[in-house]
Scaffold this active site. Structure first.
Site, PDB file in Angstrom:
ATOM      1  CB  CYS A   9      14.668  -1.523  56.865  1.00  0.00           C
ATOM      2  SG  CYS A   9      16.300  -1.492  57.669  1.00  0.00           S
ATOM      3  CG  HIS A 110      14.375   3.285  56.903  1.00  0.00           C
ATOM      4  ND1 HIS A 110      13.431   2.683  57.703  1.00  0.00           N
ATOM      5  CD2 HIS A 110      15.567   2.719  57.212  1.00  0.00           C
ATOM      6  CE1 HIS A 110      14.020   1.803  58.487  1.00  0.00           C
ATOM      7  NE2 HIS A 110      15.305   1.791  58.204  1.00  0.00           N
ATOM      8  CD  GLU A 112      10.467   4.773  56.882  1.00  0.00           C
ATOM      9  OE1 GLU A 112      11.087   4.317  57.854  1.00  0.00           O
ATOM     10  OE2 GLU A 112      10.456   4.207  55.766  1.00  0.00           O
TER      11      GLU A 112
END
Length: 130
Positions: A9, A110, A112
């Site tokens: 990001c 992202h 994750e």
């Protein structure tokens, strides 16, 4: 070639010369261009699930279905003016979603928060960095 680096990001955005978000601050200037605001004609921030489009072979996206969705949360992006993108995404404008340049790897999304496809991106990077 250097130690492999993965930017996520904002970690992708700081690789460029500068950003409209904080014009008085300089980026790392490792890649040409600046980070620009996404168009005000779309809902901002760009928050939620979107697909990416490969522009060339990508080690980070290896073994990931081309129809996979990734989670984005941003209002600024690097428009792919200099062809640095391994993959792009579109939200009001086409922007850089994945970068692979020498030892630099970065994603605007992202991983994750992107479920199995995001976990695969992280596994792919770990394999590259090993």
């Amino acid at each position: 070639m250097g130690v492999p680096f993965l930017g996520i990001c904002l970690g992708l955005q700081v690789l460029f010369k500068s950003s409209e978000e904080a014009g008085q601050l300089q980026g790392l200037n490792l890649l040409p261009g600046i980070v620009s605001a996404l168009p005000p004609t779309v809902k901002l921030p760009h928050m939620g699930w979107n697909q990416v489009a490969k522009k060339r072979e990508s080690s980070l996206l290896a073994d990931i279905d081309a129809r996979a969705y990734f989670y984005f949360a941003h209002s600024y992006a690097a428009l792919d003016e200099h062809g640095a993108a391994a993959a792009t995404c579109s939200h009001g404008a086409e922007f850089t979603a994945v970068i692979e340049h020498k030892n630099i790897y970065a994603v605007q999304f992202h991983p994750e928060k992107s479920g199995d496809p995001g976990a695969r991106v992280l596994q792919n990077f770990l394999r590259l960095a090993a």
